[in-house]
Design a protein around this motif. Structure first.
Motif, PDB file in Angstrom:
ATOM      1  N   PHE A 164       0.279   2.956   1.810  1.00  0.00           N
ATOM      2  CA  PHE A 164       1.238   1.966   1.330  1.00  0.00           C
ATOM      3  C   PHE A 164       0.550   1.038   0.324  1.00  0.00           C
ATOM      4  CE2 PHE A 164       4.791  -0.892   1.462  1.00  0.00           C
ATOM      5  CZ  PHE A 164       4.260  -2.168   1.378  1.00  0.00           C
ATOM      6  N   ALA A 165      -0.628   0.547   0.747  1.00  0.00           N
ATOM      7  CA  ALA A 165      -1.352  -0.378  -0.122  1.00  0.00           C
ATOM      8  C   ALA A 165      -1.662   0.268  -1.464  1.00  0.00           C
ATOM      9  CB  ALA A 165      -2.632  -0.842   0.572  1.00  0.00           C
ATOM     10  N   ALA A 166      -2.095   1.519  -1.406  1.00  0.00           N
ATOM     11  CA  ALA A 166      -2.485   2.192  -2.647  1.00  0.00           C
ATOM     12  C   ALA A 166      -1.298   2.343  -3.595  1.00  0.00           C
ATOM     13  CB  ALA A 166      -3.093   3.556  -2.333  1.00  0.00           C
ATOM     14  N   HIS A 167      -0.113   2.618  -3.042  1.00  0.00           N
ATOM     15  CA  HIS A 167       1.007   2.953  -3.922  1.00  0.00           C
ATOM     16  C   HIS A 167       1.912   1.786  -4.256  1.00  0.00           C
ATOM     17  CE1 HIS A 167       0.144   7.126  -2.367  1.00  0.00           C
ATOM     18  NE2 HIS A 167      -0.006   7.207  -3.671  1.00  0.00           N
ATOM     19  N   VAL A 168       1.957   0.790  -3.403  1.00  0.00           N
ATOM     20  CA  VAL A 168       2.942  -0.271  -3.632  1.00  0.00           C
ATOM     21  C   VAL A 168       2.301  -1.572  -4.083  1.00  0.00           C
ATOM     22  CG1 VAL A 168       4.819  -1.578  -2.582  1.00  0.00           C
ATOM     23  CG2 VAL A 168       4.393   0.780  -1.882  1.00  0.00           C
ATOM     24  N   ALA A 169       1.044  -1.786  -3.638  1.00  0.00           N
ATOM     25  CA  ALA A 169       0.432  -3.070  -3.957  1.00  0.00           C
ATOM     26  C   ALA A 169       0.058  -3.161  -5.420  1.00  0.00           C
ATOM     27  CB  ALA A 169      -0.805  -3.278  -3.089  1.00  0.00           C
ATOM     28  N   GLY A 170       0.235  -4.357  -5.955  1.00  0.00           N
ATOM     29  CA  GLY A 170      -0.258  -4.616  -7.302  1.00  0.00           C
ATOM     30  C   GLY A 170      -1.734  -4.924  -7.237  1.00  0.00           C
ATOM     31  N   ARG A 171      -2.140  -5.556  -6.121  1.00  0.00           N
ATOM     32  CA  ARG A 171      -3.538  -5.920  -5.942  1.00  0.00           C
ATOM     33  C   ARG A 171      -3.939  -5.750  -4.490  1.00  0.00           C
ATOM     34  NH1 ARG A 171      -3.117 -11.395  -7.160  1.00  0.00           N
ATOM     35  NH2 ARG A 171      -4.929 -11.772  -5.858  1.00  0.00           N
ATOM     36  N   ILE A 172      -5.232  -5.427  -4.308  1.00  0.00           N
ATOM     37  CA  ILE A 172      -5.795  -5.379  -2.955  1.00  0.00           C
ATOM     38  C   ILE A 172      -6.838  -6.474  -2.844  1.00  0.00           C
ATOM     39  CG2 ILE A 172      -7.009  -3.961  -1.266  1.00  0.00           C
ATOM     40  CD1 ILE A 172      -4.507  -2.631  -2.067  1.00  0.00           C
ATOM     41  N   ALA A 173      -6.780  -7.257  -1.762  1.00  0.00           N
ATOM     42  CA  ALA A 173      -7.839  -8.236  -1.504  1.00  0.00           C
ATOM     43  C   ALA A 173      -8.545  -7.811  -0.229  1.00  0.00           C
ATOM     44  CB  ALA A 173      -7.237  -9.632  -1.348  1.00  0.00           C
ATOM     45  N   PHE A 174      -9.851  -7.634  -0.309  1.00  0.00           N
ATOM     46  CA  PHE A 174     -10.630  -7.218   0.862  1.00  0.00           C
ATOM     47  C   PHE A 174     -11.300  -8.439   1.457  1.00  0.00           C
ATOM     48  CE2 PHE A 174     -12.638  -3.854   3.297  1.00  0.00           C
ATOM     49  CZ  PHE A 174     -13.749  -4.498   3.826  1.00  0.00           C
ATOM     50  N   ILE A 175     -11.048  -8.701   2.714  1.00  0.00           N
ATOM     51  CA  ILE A 175     -11.614  -9.881   3.362  1.00  0.00           C
ATOM     52  C   ILE A 175     -12.554  -9.458   4.475  1.00  0.00           C
ATOM     53  CG2 ILE A 175      -9.577 -10.060   4.852  1.00  0.00           C
ATOM     54  CD1 ILE A 175      -9.970 -13.098   4.839  1.00  0.00           C
ATOM     55  N   LEU A 233       2.995 -10.767   0.534  1.00  0.00           N
ATOM     56  CA  LEU A 233       1.600 -10.781   0.945  1.00  0.00           C
ATOM     57  C   LEU A 233       1.538 -10.034   2.267  1.00  0.00           C
ATOM     58  CD1 LEU A 233      -1.317 -11.741   0.523  1.00  0.00           C
ATOM     59  CD2 LEU A 233      -0.709 -13.902   1.602  1.00  0.00           C
ATOM     60  N   VAL A 234       0.828  -8.915   2.252  1.00  0.00           N
ATOM     61  CA  VAL A 234       0.891  -8.006   3.398  1.00  0.00           C
ATOM     62  C   VAL A 234      -0.481  -7.773   3.993  1.00  0.00           C
ATOM     63  CG1 VAL A 234       1.624  -5.714   4.164  1.00  0.00           C
ATOM     64  CG2 VAL A 234       2.818  -6.828   2.261  1.00  0.00           C
ATOM     65  N   VAL A 235      -0.645  -8.073   5.274  1.00  0.00           N
ATOM     66  CA  VAL A 235      -1.858  -7.693   5.994  1.00  0.00           C
ATOM     67  C   VAL A 235      -1.574  -6.329   6.616  1.00  0.00           C
ATOM     68  CG1 VAL A 235      -3.344  -8.185   7.967  1.00  0.00           C
ATOM     69  CG2 VAL A 235      -2.564 -10.039   6.485  1.00  0.00           C
ATOM     70  N   THR A 236      -2.382  -5.332   6.299  1.00  0.00           N
ATOM     71  CA  THR A 236      -2.037  -4.002   6.781  1.00  0.00           C
ATOM     72  C   THR A 236      -3.246  -3.098   6.892  1.00  0.00           C
ATOM     73  OG1 THR A 236      -0.589  -2.098   6.414  1.00  0.00           O
ATOM     74  CG2 THR A 236      -1.587  -3.090   4.459  1.00  0.00           C
ATOM     75  N   HIS A 237      -3.090  -2.030   7.694  1.00  0.00           N
ATOM     76  CA  HIS A 237      -4.075  -0.968   7.737  1.00  0.00           C
ATOM     77  C   HIS A 237      -3.547   0.277   7.040  1.00  0.00           C
ATOM     78  CE1 HIS A 237      -6.728  -3.092  10.399  1.00  0.00           C
ATOM     79  NE2 HIS A 237      -5.808  -3.259  11.314  1.00  0.00           N
ATOM     80  N   GLU A 238      -2.306   0.183   6.567  1.00  0.00           N
ATOM     81  CA  GLU A 238      -1.691   1.358   5.939  1.00  0.00           C
ATOM     82  C   GLU A 238      -2.180   1.491   4.497  1.00  0.00           C
ATOM     83  OE1 GLU A 238       0.411   3.714   7.112  1.00  0.00           O
ATOM     84  OE2 GLU A 238       0.059   2.879   9.123  1.00  0.00           O
ATOM     85  N   MET A 239      -3.261   2.230   4.337  1.00  0.00           N
ATOM     86  CA  MET A 239      -3.890   2.330   3.017  1.00  0.00           C
ATOM     87  C   MET A 239      -3.002   3.042   2.015  1.00  0.00           C
ATOM     88  SD  MET A 239      -6.480   0.635   3.603  1.00  0.00           S
ATOM     89  CE  MET A 239      -7.478   0.090   4.985  1.00  0.00           C
TER      90      MET A 239
END
Lengths: 222, 256, 218
Positions: free
Chosen positions: B209-220, B201-207
């Motif tokens: 990374f998020a785009a390529h590695v995450a299975g899901r994005i949660a926007f809070i 579970l990663v809190v990040t600004h690195e979009m």
């Protein structure tokens, strides 16, 4: 003030110097140990205990050192505390110093970045392990400059002990001055002596401080 | 593996989390993104109870974290020992690394193994060395944190968390405090962890990374999860105007 | 322990407390004047002045106050005119405090952000005006809390002037102790008065810190 005079009084002056060092060392040690214990006890956050501690610190930092000495030496017997002048001097210096050291250690603890404590918590370290392996080293490193500074202040405070007749250097000098009617010269010599002593100890202290802090904190040496 | 149901938290009068629902499955990588002050770090820190949440349920592998059933049927704070045991299974990587400055890289990694997992010095050192090798820093084992770059320090921090063999890893803006040049080396380690199947579970600004590695994005935003889905959908086809607005300013600032 | 002793001596102790405050106040005021000069020397562009200032600070912080006090006392006795002990007392306190105040003022001057002077220069202010309108007011504001702290320290240091016979709190406590044969009560009484004075000053310091911090940060 002739050299013969000084030679004649050399034994008592040397003994006085020895007593000065003894009082300073013993008083500082007592102050450090007691101050550290107080700082630790404070972290237990027990309200009545913390209130007592705050009162202790306010008392010893809010009143003159001389009055504290008189209280212990002259007032002590009234509550069953009959101490020799030197013992009273060491106890007085120790209690006085402990109030300051307690605050110094408290600041040291506060200086440890909370992130390091969180890191310890996040891997499941017990509070005692966190204290011993993370908190204490960090706090002591942070406290070194203030401790060195206070130790230097304590060397100067030892002259106040002469007023309650502790046979340290100042007392011996004043005795010599009174017996030989050389008050001005004697005090002048004392002033020079202490100036050189404190200046030398300060410089030494700075060097020790830099070395110790760098070593303990493992700072990058350029 | 992680189940948040209606988790809420306030700091005094300020409500930071409002009935948040989120789940992270085994070997899933979920990235939490959102504006500053949205509550993303707070949410992450609730998972290992570094921040206590006020209400709702937070389960890890079916076990409620932070609280236990009280004597009168209500709920009370979990016993400290039980909490510490749970935390052993959760790895956390902080924005500011939080390495212990008076210990070498190796000692930093070995310390939890010795104190918490109660390993012998030799075994702890061996495992720590293996972890440092894993993150590419075997050569720096005897270096003190002050001699390491930010990226190196963060990798040591990852090794320290990994050495405990946690079931899941929490990352709190792991690259936000790094010089841009050093971000890559940390992201590489994180990518390899994800490839090995670590639940993250990663809190990040690195979009990227998020785009390529995450299975899901949660926007809070303002304490609520307003979008939750695969990166492609959240980044490019989000139905939520707030999400599109946030990503738009991001695109404007970051594409050149 | 007989608290009545303290109550009976209340009048004497109050008078003595007033003497303590007066002596300390005189010490800090004169100390400020001397300290300002020493500070000016310390920041002077002339190397010999800087060294002189540095030597002053080194001597008057290095030599214990008691030694300084007796030195001034015997100096005046040996070379000076027949001055009352109070002159020696205030003089010694002032000279000693000056060294600490010089450092406080120097620290305060350094704490004023450089950019402010630079901005003023860029706008065409004269050196004197920069001093008067920008540096000095801020330096004084910044140095007020540490100066109040120095006053507290001076109140405590003033107990030493008891050795030259000034009838301040410590000396009067000693007198009460010998006259009533109750040293414990006498010194507890004296100590309480010192505490009261210092608690008031501490409160003043806290108020000053709050108000001045607010005024500066806008």
């Amino acid at each position: 003030m002739s050299l013969d005079l000084v030679w004649h009084y050399a034994p008592s002056l040397l003994s006085g110097f020895a007593v000065t060092i003894l009082c300073w060392a013993a008083g500082s040690a007592l102050g450090l140990v007691l101050g550290f214990a107080i700082a630790l006890l404070r972290r237990l956050h027990i309200p009545p205990l913390n209130g007592l501690i705050r009162a202790f610190i306010e008392l010893f930092r809010g009143t003159p050192f001389l009055v504290q000495l008189f209280l212990i030496y002259a007032g002590g017997p009234s509550i069953g505390l009959k101490l020799s002048a030197t013992a009273a001097g060491i106890l007085g210096l120790g209690l006085y110093a402990s109030a300051y050291f307690a605050e110094i250690f408290r600041a040291g603890f506060a200086a440890v970045p909370v992130g390091q404590i969180e890191a310890a918590a996040s891997v499941g370290m017990t509070p005692s392990d966190t204290m011993i392996r993370v908190m204490l080293p960090g706090a002591l490193i942070a406290a070194v400059p203030a401790i060195v500074n206070m130790l230097i202040i304590l060397t100067k405070e030892t002259v106040v002990l002469s007023i309650i007749t502790v046979p340290e250097l100042m007392y011996q000098v004043q005795t010599m001055a009174a017996e030989t009617l050389t008050a001005f010269d004697a005090i002048f010599a004392m002033a020079i002596f202490y100036w050189i002593l404190v200046e030398a100890v300060s410089r030494l202290g700075s060097r020790v401080e830099t070395r110790v802090t760098a070593f303990l904190a493992h700072e990058a040496r350029a | 593996m992680i189940e948040l149901a209606k988790v809420s938290k306030s700091f005094g009068a300020h409500q930071v989390l409002r009935a948040v629902d989120l789940s992270v499955g085994h070997s899933e990588v979920v990235c939490l993104i959102g504006p500053s002050g949205s509550g993303k770090s707070t949410l992450l820190r609730c998972v290992n109870f570094l921040e206590p949440y006020d209400s709702g349920d937070l389960h890890i592998d079916g076990r409620l974290i932070g609280y236990e059933d009280g004597p009168n049927g209500g709920r009370r704070l979990m016993a400290p020992r039980a909490l510490r045991e749970m935390r052993r299974e959760i790895g956390m990587v902080f924005q500011h690394f939080n390495l212990w400055p008076h210990m070498t890289a190796l000692s930093n990694v070995a310390e939890p193994l010795r104190r918490v997992r109660k390993l012998q010095a030799r075994e702890a050192a061996d495992r720590a060395m293996a972890m440092l090798t894993r993150v590419g820093l075997a050569a720096k084992a005897d270096a003190y944190p002050s001699r390491l770059s930010g990226g190196q320090q963060q990798r040591v921090a990852i090794a320290r968390a990994l050495a405990m063999q946690p079931r899941l890893m929490l990352f709190d803006e792991p690259t936000s405090a790094l010089d841009p040049e050093l971000v890559g080396e940390v992201l590489e380690v994180m990518k390899s962890l994800a490839a090995e199947g670590m639940t993250m579970l990663v809190v990040t600004h690195e979009m990227g990374f998020a785009a390529h590695v995450a299975g899901r994005i949660a926007f809070i935003d303002e304490g609520r999860i307003i979008d939750d889905g695969p990166p492609r959908r959240v980044f490019h086809e989000s139905p939520e105007p707030r999400v599109r607005q946030f990503l738009q300013t991001y695109h404007d600032r970051n594409s050149f | 322990m007989k608290p009545e002793v303290i109550l009976h001596s209340f009048g004497y102790l109050t008078q003595a407390a007033a003497t303590t405050v007066a002596v300390s106040f005189a010490g800090i005021v004169f100390g400020f004047v001397i300290g300002a000069f020493v500070c000016a020397a310390r920041v002077s562009p002339r190397p010999w002045l800087r060294r002189l200032g540095g030597a002053y600070v080194s001597v008057f912080r290095g030599v214990p106050l008691l030694v300084q006090l007796l030195f001034v006392y015997y100096f005046l006795a040996e070379y000076g005119l027949d001055v009352p002990a109070i002159v020696a007392a205030i003089g010694a306190l002032a000279l000693s405090s000056a060294a600490y105040q010089a450092e406080i003022l120097r620290g305060a001057l350094n704490a004023v952000p450089r950019g402010q002077g630079e901005a003023a220069t860029a706008l065409g202010f004269s050196g004197l005006d920069i001093w008067r309108r920008i540096l000095l007011p801020q330096a004084l504001r910044i140095s007020t809390p540490p100066l109040i702290n120095e006053f507290i320290l001076l109140i405590k240091a003033s107990s030493l002037v008891s050795v030259v016979g000034i009838a301040e709190l410590t000396r009067v406590s000693m007198n009460i102790a010998t006259q009533t044969y109750r040293p414990l009560e006498a010194y507890v009484g004296g100590g309480l008065f010192y505490l009261a004075i210092n608690l008031c000053l501490g409160g003043l310091g806290a108020v000053a810190e709050r108000r001045l911090a607010g005024a500066g940060a806008r």
